[in-house]
Structure formats: C-alpha cells, structure tokens
Design a protein around this motif. Structure first.
Motif, PDB file in Angstrom:
ATOM      1  N   MET A   1       5.087   0.382  -2.180  1.00 57.39           N
ATOM      2  CA  MET A   1       4.031  -0.162  -3.033  1.00 57.39           C
ATOM      3  C   MET A   1       4.074   0.652  -4.325  1.00 57.39           C
ATOM      4  O   MET A   1       3.742   1.835  -4.327  1.00 57.39           O
ATOM      5  CB  MET A   1       2.672  -0.031  -2.335  1.00 57.39           C
ATOM      6  CG  MET A   1       2.556  -0.894  -1.092  1.00 57.39           C
ATOM      7  SD  MET A   1       1.014  -0.640  -0.187  1.00 57.39           S
ATOM      8  CE  MET A   1       1.540   0.635   0.985  1.00 57.39           C
ATOM      9  N   VAL A   2       4.514   0.038  -5.415  1.00 55.62           N
ATOM     10  CA  VAL A   2       4.740   0.730  -6.685  1.00 55.62           C
ATOM     11  C   VAL A   2       3.576   0.453  -7.626  1.00 55.62           C
ATOM     12  O   VAL A   2       3.071  -0.670  -7.687  1.00 55.62           O
ATOM     13  CB  VAL A   2       6.064   0.267  -7.324  1.00 55.62           C
ATOM     14  CG1 VAL A   2       6.293   0.935  -8.680  1.00 55.62           C
ATOM     15  CG2 VAL A   2       7.235   0.544  -6.392  1.00 55.62           C
ATOM     16  N   TRP A   3       3.180   1.495  -8.383  1.00 54.47           N
ATOM     17  CA  TRP A   3       2.067   1.356  -9.312  1.00 54.47           C
ATOM     18  C   TRP A   3       2.326   2.123 -10.605  1.00 54.47           C
ATOM     19  O   TRP A   3       3.123   3.052 -10.628  1.00 54.47           O
ATOM     20  CB  TRP A   3       0.751   1.810  -8.683  1.00 54.47           C
ATOM     21  CG  TRP A   3       0.812   3.114  -7.938  1.00 54.47           C
ATOM     22  CD1 TRP A   3       1.062   3.285  -6.608  1.00 54.47           C
ATOM     23  CD2 TRP A   3       0.633   4.424  -8.470  1.00 54.47           C
ATOM     24  NE1 TRP A   3       1.044   4.619  -6.292  1.00 54.47           N
ATOM     25  CE2 TRP A   3       0.774   5.334  -7.404  1.00 54.47           C
ATOM     26  CE3 TRP A   3       0.357   4.916  -9.742  1.00 54.47           C
ATOM     27  CZ2 TRP A   3       0.652   6.709  -7.575  1.00 54.47           C
ATOM     28  CZ3 TRP A   3       0.238   6.295  -9.915  1.00 54.47           C
ATOM     29  CH2 TRP A   3       0.377   7.162  -8.826  1.00 54.47           C
TER      30      TRP A   3
ATOM     31  N   CYS B   1      -5.266   1.758 -13.893  1.00 54.66           N
ATOM     32  CA  CYS B   1      -4.103   1.115 -13.281  1.00 54.66           C
ATOM     33  C   CYS B   1      -3.753  -0.159 -14.046  1.00 54.66           C
ATOM     34  O   CYS B   1      -4.586  -1.059 -14.173  1.00 54.66           O
ATOM     35  CB  CYS B   1      -4.392   0.784 -11.812  1.00 54.66           C
ATOM     36  SG  CYS B   1      -2.999   0.014 -10.976  1.00 54.66           S
ATOM     37  N   ILE B   2      -2.515  -0.226 -14.532  1.00 58.91           N
ATOM     38  CA  ILE B   2      -2.087  -1.403 -15.285  1.00 58.91           C
ATOM     39  C   ILE B   2      -1.107  -2.272 -14.498  1.00 58.91           C
ATOM     40  O   ILE B   2      -0.787  -3.378 -14.928  1.00 58.91           O
ATOM     41  CB  ILE B   2      -1.473  -1.017 -16.648  1.00 58.91           C
ATOM     42  CG1 ILE B   2      -0.279  -0.074 -16.468  1.00 58.91           C
ATOM     43  CG2 ILE B   2      -2.535  -0.406 -17.550  1.00 58.91           C
ATOM     44  CD1 ILE B   2       0.485   0.207 -17.763  1.00 58.91           C
TER      45      ILE B   2
ATOM     46  N   ASP C   1      -9.721   0.183 -11.736  1.00 60.10           N
ATOM     47  CA  ASP C   1      -9.984   0.987 -10.544  1.00 60.10           C
ATOM     48  C   ASP C   1     -10.151   0.104  -9.307  1.00 60.10           C
ATOM     49  O   ASP C   1     -10.599   0.565  -8.258  1.00 60.10           O
ATOM     50  CB  ASP C   1     -11.189   1.903 -10.743  1.00 60.10           C
ATOM     51  CG  ASP C   1     -12.486   1.143 -10.962  1.00 60.10           C
ATOM     52  OD1 ASP C   1     -12.469  -0.109 -11.013  1.00 60.10           O
ATOM     53  OD2 ASP C   1     -13.534   1.790 -11.080  1.00 60.10           O
ATOM     54  N   GLY C   2      -9.727  -1.150  -9.410  1.00 60.13           N
ATOM     55  CA  GLY C   2      -9.830  -2.081  -8.290  1.00 60.13           C
ATOM     56  C   GLY C   2      -9.034  -1.658  -7.071  1.00 60.13           C
ATOM     57  O   GLY C   2      -9.374  -2.024  -5.942  1.00 60.13           O
ATOM     58  N   TRP C   3      -7.993  -0.861  -7.271  1.00 57.65           N
ATOM     59  CA  TRP C   3      -7.187  -0.386  -6.153  1.00 57.65           C
ATOM     60  C   TRP C   3      -8.017   0.447  -5.190  1.00 57.65           C
ATOM     61  O   TRP C   3      -7.752   0.461  -3.987  1.00 57.65           O
ATOM     62  CB  TRP C   3      -5.982   0.408  -6.644  1.00 57.65           C
ATOM     63  CG  TRP C   3      -6.316   1.668  -7.379  1.00 57.65           C
ATOM     64  CD1 TRP C   3      -6.615   1.794  -8.710  1.00 57.65           C
ATOM     65  CD2 TRP C   3      -6.396   2.984  -6.831  1.00 57.65           C
ATOM     66  NE1 TRP C   3      -6.872   3.105  -9.024  1.00 57.65           N
ATOM     67  CE2 TRP C   3      -6.746   3.859  -7.883  1.00 57.65           C
ATOM     68  CE3 TRP C   3      -6.201   3.511  -5.561  1.00 57.65           C
ATOM     69  CZ2 TRP C   3      -6.913   5.223  -7.702  1.00 57.65           C
ATOM     70  CZ3 TRP C   3      -6.362   4.881  -5.379  1.00 57.65           C
ATOM     71  CH2 TRP C   3      -6.716   5.714  -6.436  1.00 57.65           C
TER      72      TRP C   3
ATOM     73  N   LEU D   1       0.927  12.669 -22.588  1.00 54.29           N
ATOM     74  CA  LEU D   1       0.913  11.999 -21.299  1.00 54.29           C
ATOM     75  C   LEU D   1       0.764  10.499 -21.513  1.00 54.29           C
ATOM     76  O   LEU D   1      -0.191  10.047 -22.140  1.00 54.29           O
ATOM     77  CB  LEU D   1      -0.230  12.535 -20.425  1.00 54.29           C
ATOM     78  CG  LEU D   1      -0.383  11.901 -19.043  1.00 54.29           C
ATOM     79  CD1 LEU D   1       0.829  12.199 -18.166  1.00 54.29           C
ATOM     80  CD2 LEU D   1      -1.661  12.416 -18.370  1.00 54.29           C
ATOM     81  N   GLY D   2       1.733   9.729 -21.024  1.00 51.17           N
ATOM     82  CA  GLY D   2       1.662   8.276 -21.152  1.00 51.17           C
ATOM     83  C   GLY D   2       0.946   7.639 -19.980  1.00 51.17           C
ATOM     84  O   GLY D   2       0.319   6.593 -20.105  1.00 51.17           O
ATOM     85  N   GLY D   3       1.043   8.275 -18.822  1.00 49.34           N
ATOM     86  CA  GLY D   3       0.435   7.760 -17.609  1.00 49.34           C
ATOM     87  C   GLY D   3       1.224   8.230 -16.405  1.00 49.34           C
ATOM     88  O   GLY D   3       1.932   9.246 -16.471  1.00 49.34           O
TER      89      GLY D   3
END
Length: 186
Positions: free
Chosen positions: A11-13, A21-22, A42-44, A100-102
């Motif tokens: 499961m990749v994020w 989370c995009i 933040d639905g995850w 920091l990009g993410g």
C-alpha cells in the motif's frame, strides 16, 4: 509514477511536507474498502483502529519535524471490518533547494510475521541480518555504517545481497520479507 505504484504489492502513499496525504495507491483502497480518494488529507486515519490513530499521527509528525524516516505499526481496518496489523515506513523527499517536499512510503500487512531472530535455517549471514535490522528501522546505509562500524559501501553490498537472497526489489520489501522469514524482528 502512480501507475507503477498501483502495481506494487504494498500500500503506497505520498504526502506533502505538512503531512497532508495526496495519494494512496489502489492496494490501500482494496485493503481498506475506503472509497477512492477518501484517504486523502487525513482521511487515511479513519481506517486505523481508534486506539492507534493518535500514536500513528504523533509518530508521523515527529518524523516530519526531524525530517527523518517514519516507521510505526498500527491496526488497519480491512474491507471486511476486521483489523490487521500493518507496518508503515515512509521516507522524506526533498525539493531541489533542500526543503522537505513530503514523504513517500508504504504499508505492509504484518500478519504472520515471524519474530525468531536466529532461525536455524537462515539464508542471511549474521552481518546481513544486522544490516537488514537497521534498514527495517529506517536507517540509511550511511547511518547503519556508523552504527555498525563498517563503510556505507559495505552496508549497501549487504543490503543488495540480502535483497537477492530474499527476492526483494526495495528496502521496504526487504524488511517485510526478512521479518516474514524470521530473519529479523520488527
């Protein structure tokens, strides 16, 4: 890149620098049963066990403050409403100017992971197990080399040898496979 991520067995994020989370790949939605795009923002966290939401978020926010690897475990609700333990590992990515990009990371089901560290039928050498243990904790080759007292190049050679032996194609998969086979503890 997202098409490739959808083909991953994990499961990749992907998140933005603030943790928003995009992207979640299709495996996330297949595993959780969440509607497409429901995990964004933040639905995850809605798919996490209620007792694990805050610790998982705190671990992630702590990693973003340190600009370091994110590593945690939590119970994730499957599409059939059963909870399963997963291991989440994310690595920071940086913009060309060093900001920091993410994060890009993955979750893997921890169901059935063995914890016997010194399995009699081990395929890894003791040094490979030691290196993979540090990799599983999110250490870079450079960080592991300092901890173990060997060169970064030697660490990377042990990582590559372990990947071949365990049939892994990346460090996350290496950690998961090593744990499944009882080579390391996570």
């Amino acid at each position: 890149m997202r098409g490739v991520a959808d083909k991953s067995p994990l499961m990749v994020w992907i998140t933005e620098a603030d943790g928003y989370c995009i992207y979640m790949n299709q495996n996330w939605y297949d595993f959780t049963g969440q509607a497409p795009h429901a995990a964004e923002g933040d639905g995850w966290t809605l798919a996490l066990h209620k007792d694990d939401r805050q610790p998982a978020l705190e671990a992630f926010l702590s990693a973003t403050e340190r600009r370091s690897t994110y590593h945690t475990e939590y119970r994730l609700c499957r599409h059939d409403q059963e909870f399963r333990w997963v291991v989440a590992i994310g690595h920071p990515y940086f913009t060309p100017d060093g900001k920091l990009g993410g994060y890009v990371g993955s979750d893997a089901s921890a169901e059935g992971l063995a914890v016997s560290r010194h399995k009699a039928d081990s395929v890894l050498t003791p040094r490979e197990r030691e290196v993979v243990q540090w990799v599983a904790q999110g250490k870079t080759s450079h960080e592991a080399s300092i901890i173990i007292g060997i060169s970064s190049r030697t660490v990377e050679q042990h990582v590559q040898a372990a990947m071949v032996k365990l049939g892994a194609t990346n460090r996350v998969q290496l950690a998961v496979e090593a744990a499944k086979r009882g080579e390391i503890e996570i």
